[in-house]
Design a protein around this motif. Structure first.
Motif, PDB file in Angstrom:
ATOM      1  N   LEU A  76       7.210 -25.366  25.347  1.00 15.96           N
ATOM      2  CA  LEU A  76       7.485 -24.321  26.326  1.00 15.96           C
ATOM      3  C   LEU A  76       8.844 -23.728  26.021  1.00 15.96           C
ATOM      4  N   ASP A  98      -2.517 -26.349  22.015  1.00 19.36           N
ATOM      5  CA  ASP A  98      -3.066 -26.869  23.271  1.00 19.36           C
ATOM      6  C   ASP A  98      -4.472 -27.426  23.058  1.00 19.36           C
ATOM      7  N   VAL A 104       3.174 -18.825  29.705  1.00 16.24           N
ATOM      8  CA  VAL A 104       2.890 -20.145  30.279  1.00 16.24           C
ATOM      9  C   VAL A 104       1.805 -20.037  31.335  1.00 16.24           C
ATOM     10  N   GLU A 143       0.352 -21.281  20.224  1.00 16.63           N
ATOM     11  CA  GLU A 143       0.528 -22.300  21.251  1.00 16.63           C
ATOM     12  C   GLU A 143      -0.816 -22.724  21.830  1.00 16.63           C
ATOM     13  N   LEU A 150       3.344 -28.626  31.390  1.00 15.00           N
ATOM     14  CA  LEU A 150       3.910 -27.282  31.259  1.00 15.00           C
ATOM     15  C   LEU A 150       4.529 -26.819  32.578  1.00 15.00           C
TER      16      LEU A 150
END
Length: 315
Positions: free
Chosen positions: A266, A231, A274, A227, A247
């Motif tokens: 998410l 990003d 997160v 993730e 997010l």
């Protein structure tokens, strides 16, 4: 027996290294390097563990794990193996047990990989067919399909011919145009770099050993790094703040469960990660230095080459 001992040390070292990598702070500074390191350690652990068992079980051949395995096949065909080993008493039985265990471990790992791949392909095919019925194009969301659902959801369905990004109506309601663009860039990064294939070996391990908490923990660590990789790709076209706000808005709205086989910006089950991703986006650390990344990558390559060589040590 030397090769068996060395391969055993490598296998134990890989487990210790994975635990250290799980606890380290540098992977968030170089997620791509960290993911490759995870892959190298996982592959080296599997190959060295199987090799150690074979090297011990086939030590009577004095050929090493690789050549000994070929000799084993010859003896199995001729029917001499079992009688020869059983005539050696308890030691011969232990050698046979080691070979059987190595074959069993290989089959379990192979089963986990194949079954995970087949399961994911079937689930994605069904979900693609379902999207053809319930999803639609939207002028404000180019390159994605919109599902009329109140929950905030954004995910992608990778595929060879039918890759799709899906956004829910609930997500459109909580995101502004720039935040939506950041989320789309994140999902397209997953598709473009085929992060699903990167994660597949770890998901197959989790499927092969479902009752081992440590494997699930390491799987979640790799999933979080992937993730972060997406990003970083999204930050090339959108600001870090826009993606971080997206997010946070997903989290505040309560993200919907992600369909099986999909990759989401998410996930409802990854709330702890997160916070790390948002902090990383808003207060980024310095990137991993090039020389450090090169050293780690070189170490990973050296580890895999060493394991391969140990398979051929004839003692």
């Amino acid at each position: 027996m030397v090769s068996a001992a060395l391969l055993s040390l490598v296998a134990v070292g890989c487990v210790l290294a994975m635990e250290a990598l799980h606890r380290a702070e540098w992977p968030s500074r170089g997620p791509y390097t960290a993911v490759i390191t995870w892959q190298a350690l996982g592959l080296a652990w599997g190959v060295s563990t199987i090799g150690a068992l074979l090297a011990y079980g086939l030590s009577t051949y004095e050929l090493g794990a690789a050549a000994g395995l070929l000799a084993l096949v010859t003896d199995v065909v001729s029917g001499e193996l079992v009688l020869t080993e059983l005539s050696r008493g308890l030691e011969g039985v232990s050698h046979i047990a080691a070979v059987v265990l190595a074959i069993a471990l290989t089959l379990v790992l192979f089963y986990g990989l194949v079954s995970s791949f087949v399961h994911v392909v079937r689930v994605r095919r069904r979900h693609h067919d379902l999207l053809e019925l319930v999803a639609s194009e939207h002028p404000d969301v180019p390159g994605a399909r919109v599902v009329d659902h109140p929950a905030a959801a954004a995910y992608c369905l990778p595929g060879v011919l039918r890759s799709q990004v899906v956004i829910s109506a609930g997500a459109l309601a909580v995101l502004d145009h720039r935040e939506l663009a950041a989320v789309l860039a994140h999902e397209h990064a997953h598709l473009r770099q085929r992060h699903d294939l990167v994660l597949l070996p770890f998901s197959s391990l989790k499927r092969a050993f479902p009752r081992v908490p440590l494997i699930r923990t390491y799987y979640e660590s790799v999933a979080l790094l992937i993730e972060m990789c997406a990003d970083d790709q999204a930050r090339r076209t959108s600001s870090s703040r826009e993606l971080a706000m997206a997010l946070l808005r997903f989290g505040a709205a309560g993200p919907a469960p992600v369909p099986a086989g999909a990759m989401a910006a998410l996930e409802a089950s990854a709330q702890a990660g997160v916070v790390r991703r948002v902090n990383r986006l808003l207060r980024p650390d310095t990137e991993l230095p090039y020389h450090a990344g090169a050293f780690i990558m070189g170490g990973s390559a050296f580890l895999l080459a060493s394991v391969t060589c140990l398979w051929h040590i004839p003692v």
